[in-house]
Design an enzyme around this catalytic site. Sequence first.
Site, short mmCIF file in Angstrom:
data_model
loop_
_atom_site.label_atom_id
_atom_site.label_comp_id
_atom_site.label_asym_id
_atom_site.label_seq_id
_atom_site.Cartn_x
_atom_site.Cartn_y
_atom_site.Cartn_z
N GLY A 241 0.82 -1.09 -0.07
CA GLY A 241 0.06 -0.15 0.01
C GLY A 241 0.98 1.36 -0.09
O GLY A 241 0.27 2.54 -0.17
N GLY A 279 3.41 -3.66 -3.99
CA GLY A 279 3.50 -3.74 -5.43
C GLY A 279 3.84 -2.39 -6.00
O GLY A 279 4.81 -2.46 -6.81
N CYS A 348 -13.48 4.68 -28.73
CA CYS A 348 -14.96 5.27 -29.11
C CYS A 348 -15.66 5.51 -27.83
O CYS A 348 -16.85 4.94 -27.79
CB CYS A 348 -15.81 4.47 -30.12
N1 LLP Z 1 -1.70 -6.80 -0.75
C1 LLP Z 1 -3.03 -7.14 -0.99
C2 LLP Z 1 -3.77 -8.12 -0.32
C3 LLP Z 1 -3.59 -6.05 -2.00
O1 LLP Z 1 -4.78 -5.97 -2.22
C4 LLP Z 1 -2.87 -5.14 -2.74
C5 LLP Z 1 -3.33 -4.43 -3.67
C6 LLP Z 1 -1.52 -5.47 -2.27
C7 LLP Z 1 -0.94 -6.04 -1.31
C8 LLP Z 1 -0.26 -4.28 -3.15
O2 LLP Z 1 -0.80 -2.94 -2.80
P1 LLP Z 1 0.30 -1.86 -3.45
O3 LLP Z 1 1.57 -2.07 -2.67
O4 LLP Z 1 0.42 -2.06 -4.98
O5 LLP Z 1 -0.54 -0.56 -3.04
N2 LLP Z 1 -5.71 -0.97 -9.54
C9 LLP Z 1 -5.36 -0.07 -8.52
C10 LLP Z 1 -4.69 -0.57 -7.33
C11 LLP Z 1 -5.43 -1.82 -6.74
C12 LLP Z 1 -4.74 -2.28 -5.56
C13 LLP Z 1 -5.22 -3.64 -4.95
N3 LLP Z 1 -4.65 -4.35 -4.06
C14 LLP Z 1 -4.92 1.21 -9.04
O6 LLP Z 1 -4.25 1.04 -10.23
O7 LLP Z 1 -4.53 2.11 -8.47
#
Ligand code: LLP
Length: 423
Positions: A241, A279, A348
């Site tokens: 996150g 991530g 479109c």
């Molecule tokens: N762990 C879990 C259980 C998660 O659901 C997520 C992301 C992460 C880790 C990794 O989070 P990060 O470090 O990447 O913030 N598509 C959206 C983001 C969706 C995130 C979903 N879960 C966007 O483009 O902003």
Amino acid sequence: MDHFLYRDGALHAEDVPLSEIAKAVGTPFYAYSSATLLRHFHLFNDALAWSKPGHLVCFAMKSASNQAILKLLGDAGAGMDVVSGGEYARARAAGVPGDRIVFSGVGKTREEMQQALTGGIRQFNVESEPEMLVLSEVASAMGVTAPITVRVNPDVDAKTNEKIATGRKGDKFGIPISRASEVYAMAASLPGLKVIGIDVHIGSQLVDLEPFRLAYRKVGSLTEQLRSEGHEITRLDLGGGLGIPYERSNAAPPSPTEYGKLIEEEVGHLGCEIEIEPGRLISGNSGILVAQVIYVKEGEDRRFLILDAAMNDLIRPAMYGAHHDIVPLIEPAPGAEPATYDIVGPVCESGDTFAKGRTMPSVEAGGLVAFRSAGAYGAVMSSEYNTRPLIPEVLVQRDQFAVIRPRPTFDDIINRDTIPAWL
Ligand code: LLP
């Protein structure tokens, strides 16, 4: 920090001019920097080095899941956070051992559980009682024990985009922290499960550490409470996150180092092994999307920059109203007049808009532009809407680059469909 810089007036990925890649693969395409991916992974890894019982950085591969990226990070020692059988298979195919894979997600199926138990798994992060019952059944039937944490929902507002906040009580994720005691008692009573810890993940793109602090403090107290109730809590999975600076002009969000310190302050005294699932902060600024300007179109009251990339290639602006800095591949001359555009793709629908009223260096038809910070949730969320082929992915390492996913041909796309015999 990333490795996409102007050198001699041309935007480079590490030591390769992006225009050279454009010549080789055509536009649009995604390009990733190996050095940036590794740098961010190591920042997290180093930030947890204080943890004597050990730690593991599990890359949330939903953010970028190309085999080459997984292999690069896996070889550097990363674990993987997977949320589907497909992701599990990808992680294993990239050579990541099962004991470095954690399985998250609210809807794990029996088949996915069997797949992970057969192939090897570090732990399942269980998100509900029904899931726990099914996992107990599946593991018992296979004669194995499934290591689990329970994902708790701490009811903390991550102060991020509504669509990616996951730790408030109305969200579908985890079990309410207030019911943790009974759920852990249930887990301890079921065959085929071994409770090893607690999991939490409150949302994505957090640019403030306070919500993390609140959530981790609650997890810390819960650890002590559960231990007093007889559970062996030896591992804390603290989710992902941490956010990235999408706008260069904004103040930089907290670093992995500060985040690691916060974790130590809140839960370091508990002697647990620490896991995190970042991530975006690993992959986001490690990737860019390069597109070509097809037309500059004068509208009634605005000027449109029509690109050959569209919402199907990068959905984040359409889906979350997300901002991506967009810069020309040729560095603007000092003092050059900027221009203001609505930046759109050829799909479109009006939602196919990357930016409205964006002031940026002026570009002409045929010019190339790069979307910065597109490495996370870019290629993985793309589609072939409007029968636009998925765009290639390219990995750069110093002065070399390789296509790590080629652009499909129209025939590749069409031949995936089959026509029933009765037609
Ligand atoms: N762990 C879990 C259980 C998660 O659901 C997520 C992301 C992460 C880790 C990794 O989070 P990060 O470090 O990447 O913030 N598509 C959206 C983001 C969706 C995130 C979903 N879960 C966007 O483009 O902003």
